[in-house]
Design an enzyme around this catalytic site. Structure first.
Site: not given
Length: 162
Positions: A14-15
């Site tokens: 994810h980010g």
């Protein structure tokens, strides 16, 4: 084998992982280790899309991950290993993966769990496994991002249980 870092994060790539952890650790491969993910085409495709440019990706079952790492398959890579849950880390360790330290980054809260910090909630089984791993000599920290202090997870567990 060059495992730079092992992280438990149910979100996998994810980010934060894609931008902060991979750059901070200077890795060139992410190994996602989970028996269910390897059988789910939708998740596999999402992981491939989330993979940062220039970073190799391996999506492996727990057993295959242990075999590949122990056989030296990734010896030329700097690897960030991502587990979805605590049980998979325990299983990899029991199967012979050399683990000296790992980080618990994000496990969202579910009914009946203990919230030990904003981003980490654990079941009673998770807590038992973590205590056993620490007793086995493994350093387990709870850390969301690299510039946050890598604090021993038992201090969060003990504080939450007071």
């Amino acid at each position: 084998m060059t495992i730079k870092h092992i992280r438990v994060d149910e979100r996998l790539i994810h980010g934060q992982v894609a931008t902060v952890w991979t750059h901070s650790l200077n890795v060139d491969r992410i190994a996602v280790v989970n028996d269910k993910v390897v059988k789910n085409e939708l998740e596999i495709n999402a992981l491939k899309l989330a993979r940062p440019a220039g970073i190799k990706l391996s999506i492996l079952s727990v057993e295959k991950a242990v075999r590949n790492f122990n056989a030296g398959k990734y010896d030329d890579d700097e690897v960030l290993v991502l587990f979805r849950n605590i049980k998979d880390v325990r299983r990899a360790f029991d199967l012979g993966l050399k683990i000296t330290t790992f980080n618990v980054g994000n496990l969202s809260h579910k009914e009946g769990q203990t919230k030990i910090k904003k981003s980490v909630s654990l079941s009673d089984e998770d807590i038992t496994i973590l205590r056993t791993l620490v007793n086995d000599g493994i350093e387990v920290t709870a850390q969301m991002i690299p510039n946050e202090p890598a604090t021993g997870i038992l201090s969060f567990i003990d504080k939450a249980n007071q």
